[in-house]
Design an enzyme around this catalytic site. Structure first.
Site, PDB file in Angstrom:
ATOM      1  N   ASP A 110      36.844  44.868  33.874  1.00 49.79           N
ATOM      2  CA  ASP A 110      38.004  44.570  34.943  1.00 49.79           C
ATOM      3  C   ASP A 110      37.270  45.459  35.915  1.00 49.79           C
ATOM      4  O   ASP A 110      36.339  46.396  35.470  1.00 49.79           O
ATOM      5  CB  ASP A 110      39.406  44.192  35.003  1.00 49.79           C
ATOM      6  CG  ASP A 110      39.526  43.490  35.790  1.00 49.79           C
ATOM      7  OD1 ASP A 110      39.166  42.733  36.448  1.00 49.79           O
ATOM      8  OD2 ASP A 110      40.889  44.611  36.640  1.00 49.79           O
ATOM      9  N   SER A 111      37.388  45.038  36.946  1.00 46.63           N
ATOM     10  CA  SER A 111      37.063  45.542  37.869  1.00 46.63           C
ATOM     11  C   SER A 111      38.237  46.958  38.337  1.00 46.63           C
ATOM     12  O   SER A 111      37.712  48.271  38.805  1.00 46.63           O
ATOM     13  CB  SER A 111      37.084  44.930  39.431  1.00 46.63           C
ATOM     14  OG  SER A 111      38.680  43.956  39.761  1.00 46.63           O
ATOM     15  N   CYS A 169      37.599  39.283  34.193  1.00 49.82           N
ATOM     16  CA  CYS A 169      37.897  39.808  35.918  1.00 49.82           C
ATOM     17  C   CYS A 169      37.539  37.508  36.352  1.00 49.82           C
ATOM     18  O   CYS A 169      36.501  37.994  36.181  1.00 49.82           O
ATOM     19  CB  CYS A 169      36.920  41.270  36.170  1.00 49.82           C
ATOM     20  SG  CYS A 169      37.232  40.712  37.903  1.00 49.82           S
ATOM     21  N   GLU A 228      46.557  48.993  40.664  1.00 53.52           N
ATOM     22  CA  GLU A 228      45.884  50.495  40.758  1.00 53.52           C
ATOM     23  C   GLU A 228      46.163  51.255  40.454  1.00 53.52           C
ATOM     24  O   GLU A 228      46.242  52.094  39.495  1.00 53.52           O
ATOM     25  CB  GLU A 228      44.715  50.341  41.155  1.00 53.52           C
ATOM     26  CG  GLU A 228      43.657  49.635  40.824  1.00 53.52           C
ATOM     27  CD  GLU A 228      42.908  49.273  40.139  1.00 53.52           C
ATOM     28  OE1 GLU A 228      42.613  50.233  39.742  1.00 53.52           O
ATOM     29  OE2 GLU A 228      43.234  48.487  39.036  1.00 53.52           O
ATOM     30  N   CYS A 230      43.687  36.162  38.702  1.00 54.77           N
ATOM     31  CA  CYS A 230      43.280  37.559  38.886  1.00 54.77           C
ATOM     32  C   CYS A 230      44.277  37.889  37.905  1.00 54.77           C
ATOM     33  O   CYS A 230      45.801  38.066  38.208  1.00 54.77           O
ATOM     34  CB  CYS A 230      43.574  38.046  40.718  1.00 54.77           C
ATOM     35  SG  CYS A 230      42.941  40.029  40.706  1.00 54.77           S
ATOM     36  N   HIS A 251      44.581  41.162  37.644  1.00 55.31           N
ATOM     37  CA  HIS A 251      46.258  42.645  38.014  1.00 55.31           C
ATOM     38  C   HIS A 251      47.033  41.525  38.609  1.00 55.31           C
ATOM     39  O   HIS A 251      48.170  42.052  38.338  1.00 55.31           O
ATOM     40  CB  HIS A 251      45.413  42.486  39.734  1.00 55.31           C
ATOM     41  CG  HIS A 251      44.165  43.883  39.630  1.00 55.31           C
ATOM     42  ND1 HIS A 251      42.660  44.108  39.237  1.00 55.31           N
ATOM     43  CD2 HIS A 251      44.130  44.811  40.047  1.00 55.31           C
ATOM     44  CE1 HIS A 251      42.452  44.890  39.184  1.00 55.31           C
ATOM     45  NE2 HIS A 251      42.917  46.201  39.729  1.00 55.31           N
TER      46      HIS A 251
HETATM   47  N1  DGL Z   1      41.610  41.636  38.665  1.00 54.50           N
HETATM   48  C1  DGL Z   1      40.494  41.218  39.364  1.00 54.50           C
HETATM   49  C2  DGL Z   1      40.479  39.293  39.311  1.00 54.50           C
HETATM   50  O1  DGL Z   1      40.505  38.803  37.834  1.00 54.50           O
HETATM   51  C3  DGL Z   1      39.671  41.259  40.300  1.00 54.50           C
HETATM   52  C4  DGL Z   1      40.801  43.084  41.279  1.00 54.50           C
HETATM   53  C5  DGL Z   1      40.136  43.188  42.532  1.00 54.50           C
HETATM   54  O2  DGL Z   1      38.940  43.786  42.035  1.00 54.50           O
HETATM   55  O3  DGL Z   1      39.543  42.573  44.151  1.00 54.50           O
HETATM   56  O4  DGL Z   1      39.933  39.128  40.016  1.00 54.50           O
END
Ligand code: DGL
Length: 278
Positions: A26-27, A89, A167, A199, A201
Site C-alpha cells: 500500500d502507499s 491500495c 499514517e 481507501c 486507510h
Molecule cells: N490506501 C490508499 C488507497 O487505498 C491510498 C492512501 C493514499 O496514499 O492517499 O487508496
C-alpha cells in the site's frame, strides 16, 4: 528413472513454491486493513508487507508518479520471489494494476471500491464513495460507476487528510473528527445510506465515520472479499495446513515512525525494516 526424477523435481519445485511468501503493498499503513483479513483467511502463509510511506499519500499524486511507485514495489516483490501480489491500495490499483498484471505470471489481486455491493444494498438509492482524490478522478472508478451504478446516485467524495491521520495512527480526537465530518456530512445531507470505504486507510477510521454517520448508514469495506479472492487464487500453491505463517514488514519511510504506526494498527510491537533502494 528419468520419469521418477522429473516427478521428484516437480514435487520439489511445487513444495518450494508453496512456501514462497505473498507480497502485499500500500502507499502506507492502510493496507494493514487488508493484511489482517488475509492473515485470518490464510493462516499458513508467509506475508511480506510493504508500506510505501516515504511516498504517501498517493491520493495527492499524479498517475505517472503512482505508476512508478508500483513499479518499485513490483521490483522488490520480484526479487523476493513472491507467489502472489496483493495491491492493498485502491489508488494504486485504479492507476496501475494493468501494467502489473502484464508483467507477472503470479496472481495479482487488487482491491477496488465496493461500488457494486453498495449499489445492491442501498435503500435510499444514494451511495457515497469515500476515496482519495486520485482514485475519485480515475477512469477506473468512473468505469465501476458506469458498470454498477444503474438506477443509483453515486456520490464520489475525496477525503483529503484522512490517510495522513491514519499514517500517524491518530484514529480519534478533535482533528480526526473534524476531517471526517467535513467529508461525510455532505453525503448524508444528500441522502446517502451506504458509504463505501474506498481507501484501505479508512477502515481504521471506521469508529469516527460510524459515529458521524449514525446507526442507519451502512459502511462497506471490500477487504474480506479481497482475502477470499486471494484464497481462491493461491489455492494451487497454498502453504501446508497447520503451519503458522509469519509477517514481515518493510517501508520506504522512517522505520521508527512507521514501526510505531504499524505496531498500533497491527496490535503488537512490530519490527519494520527499511526497504533497500526503492
Ligand atoms: N490506501 C490508499 C488507497 O487505498 C491510498 C492512501 C493514499 O496514499 O492517499 O487508496
Amino acid at each position: 528413472v528419468a520419469r521418477r526424477l522429473s516427478g521428484a523435481t516437480i514435487n520439489t519445485l511445487h513444495t518450494m513454491q508453496t512456501l514462497h511468501p505473498i507480497g502485499v503493498f500500500d502507499s502506507g499503513v492502510g493496507g494493514l486493513s487488508v493484511l489482517r483479513e488475509i492473515r485470518r483467511a490464510l493462516p499458513a502463509e508467509d506475508l511480506l508487507y510493504v508500506a510505501d510511506s516515504g511516498h504517501a499519500p498517493y491520493g495527492e499524486r499524479d498517475d505517472t508518479f503512482i505508476a512508478a511507485r508500483v513499479q518499485a514495489m513490483a521490483g522488490f516483490f520480484r526479487h523476493a520471489g513472491v507467489k502472489a501480489i496483493v495491491v492493498a491500495c485502491n489508488t494504486a490499483s485504479a492507476v496501475a494494476v494493468h501494467a502489473l498484471r502484464a508483467q507477472f505470471n503470479v496472481p495479482v489481486v487488487a482491491i477496488e471500491p465496493a461500488i457494486k455491493p453498495a449499489a445492491q444494498r442501498t435503500r435510499s438509492g444514494v451511495i457515497g464513495v469515500l476515496a482519495t482524490r486520485s482514485a475519485v478522478a480515475s477512469s477506473a472508478v468512473a468505469r465501476l460507476v458506469q458498470a454498477h451504478g444503474h438506477g443509483v446516485r453515486v456520490l464520489l467524495q475525496a477525503c483529503p487528510g484522512w490517510a495522513e491521520q491514519v499514517e500517524r495512527a491518530e484514529l480519534s480526537g478533535a482533528q480526526t473528527d473534524a476531517l471526517v465530518e467535513r467529508c461525510v456530512r455532505p453525503l448524508l445531507a444528500q441522502g446517502a445510506d451506504t458509504l463505501v470505504l474506498g481507501c484501505t486507510h479508512y477502515p481504521f477510521l471506521r469508529d469516527a465515520i460510524a459515529r458521524m454517520a449514525g446507526p442507519n448508514v451502512e459502511l462497506i469495506d471490500p477487504a474480506p472479499a479481497v482475502a477470499r479472492e486471494l484464497v481462491r487464487r493461491v489455492a494451487p500453491r497454498a502453504g501446508p495446513a497447520g503451519r503458522r505463517g509469519t509477517e514481515r514488514f518493510w517501508t520506504t519511510g522512517s522505520p521508527q515512525q512507521v514501526g510505531k504506526a504499524i505496531g498500533a494498527l497491527w496490535g503488537q510491537p512490530t519490527l519494520v525494516l527499511e526497504l533497500p533502494s526503492a
